[in-house]
Scaffold this motif. Structure first.
Motif, mmCIF file in Angstrom:
data_model
loop_
_atom_site.group_PDB
_atom_site.id
_atom_site.type_symbol
_atom_site.label_atom_id
_atom_site.label_comp_id
_atom_site.label_asym_id
_atom_site.label_seq_id
_atom_site.Cartn_x
_atom_site.Cartn_y
_atom_site.Cartn_z
ATOM 1 N N GLY A 125 0.815 -1.211 0.000
ATOM 2 C CA GLY A 125 0.000 0.000 0.000
ATOM 3 C C GLY A 125 0.846 1.257 0.000
ATOM 4 O O GLY A 125 0.550 2.224 -0.714
ATOM 5 N N ARG A 161 -3.010 7.600 -0.471
ATOM 6 C CA ARG A 161 -3.909 6.795 -1.286
ATOM 7 C C ARG A 161 -4.380 5.607 -0.471
ATOM 8 O O ARG A 161 -3.573 4.831 0.032
ATOM 9 C CB ARG A 161 -3.204 6.320 -2.552
ATOM 10 C CG ARG A 161 -4.073 5.482 -3.483
ATOM 11 C CD ARG A 161 -3.298 5.008 -4.700
ATOM 12 N NE ARG A 161 -4.151 4.257 -5.595
ATOM 13 C CZ ARG A 161 -4.439 2.965 -5.463
ATOM 14 N NH1 ARG A 161 -3.924 2.281 -4.433
ATOM 15 N NH2 ARG A 161 -5.225 2.341 -6.321
ATOM 16 N N GLU A 162 -5.703 5.495 -0.342
ATOM 17 C CA GLU A 162 -6.319 4.390 0.387
ATOM 18 C C GLU A 162 -5.694 4.207 1.768
ATOM 19 O O GLU A 162 -5.446 3.092 2.221
ATOM 20 C CB GLU A 162 -6.234 3.094 -0.430
ATOM 21 C CG GLU A 162 -7.029 3.172 -1.726
ATOM 22 C CD GLU A 162 -7.067 1.866 -2.486
ATOM 23 O OE1 GLU A 162 -6.420 0.894 -2.033
ATOM 24 O OE2 GLU A 162 -7.746 1.808 -3.522
#
Length: 228
Positions: free
Chosen positions: A12, A76-77
């Motif tokens: 991630g 992001r996320e």
């Protein structure tokens, strides 16, 4: 508290860091005399949603011989990536070229020490040693940091120090390693906007940064974008 990430969590962070790396590569082609810092910010915003460092201005026009540091973060996320690079604007002085080359080399030396079983200050000492070998100084007031769910996490990663000190490096740790090297003295000051930092002696400074994970086989540079 130092976060130890799983392989999925490192993935991630890598996704966010890759966006940053690609943005910096794209911006490199836009840097030229006559461009404003606001224009660079607008170009970056077409590529990413969040630019976290720097206050762009339509009045700050790049001039031949300048150097400009672009420090970009992406979330992001739920995962952050962070990277920075200093670019020459047109033809720059021999000193500026040497400063940029030294700072980028110092970053590489620091990253090489980001191995399981080492210590945070192994990274710090390698950066400082490379900068000093070329007659430059490192900024002490600003440091690198852990990164992951937050942009700035533990541990701090100074750009100076003695090897063998600080937190032990473990697989799964993610660090933003970012040498800031000055052509003159090490001291910096924050301007009235409470954001912009300049050298006290107003001599040029360079800043290079990568997001790095401690992997099973050594450092993994998550923000490094491979050549096309």
């Amino acid at each position: 508290m130092i976060r130890i990430n799983t392989l999925d969590e490192v993935a991630g962070i890598r996704e966010s860091a890759q966006i940053v790396g690609k943005c910096l590569r794209m911006l490199e082609g836009e840097i030229r005399p006559g461009v404003t810092t606001l224009k660079l910010d607008q170009i970056a915003e077409k590529f990413i949603r969040e630019v976290v460092h720097g206050i762009p201005s339509a009045k700050r026009v790049l001039r031949e011989g300048d150097v400009i540091s672009l420090d970009i973060g992406v979330r992001r996320e739920g995962w952050y990536g962070d990277a920075a690079r200093t670019f020459p604007v047109g033809k720059v002085s021999a000193e500026a070229v040497r400063l940029l080359e030294t700072t980028e080399r110092a970053l590489a030396k620091g990253i090489a020490q980001a191995r399981e079983g080492g210590r945070i200050s192994d990274i710090s000492a390698a950066i400082e040693r490379e900068a000093k070998a070329s007659g430059f100084t490192v900024v002490r007031a600003l440091v690198g940091h852990g990164i992951g769910r937050e942009l700035h996490e533990d541990p701090q990663v100074p750009n100076y120090g003695r090897p063998g000190e600080g937190a032990r490096l473990e697989e799964g740790m993610a660090l933003a390693i970012e040498p800031m090297v000055n052509a003159g003295g090490a001291d910096v000051v924050t301007l009235a906007d409470q954001w912009t930092v300049v050298t006290v002696d107003r001599k040029i400074s360079a800043h290079f940064e990568h997001t790095v994970a401690i992997g099973p086989n050594g450092p993994e540079v998550l923000s490094l974008v491979e050549a096309d």
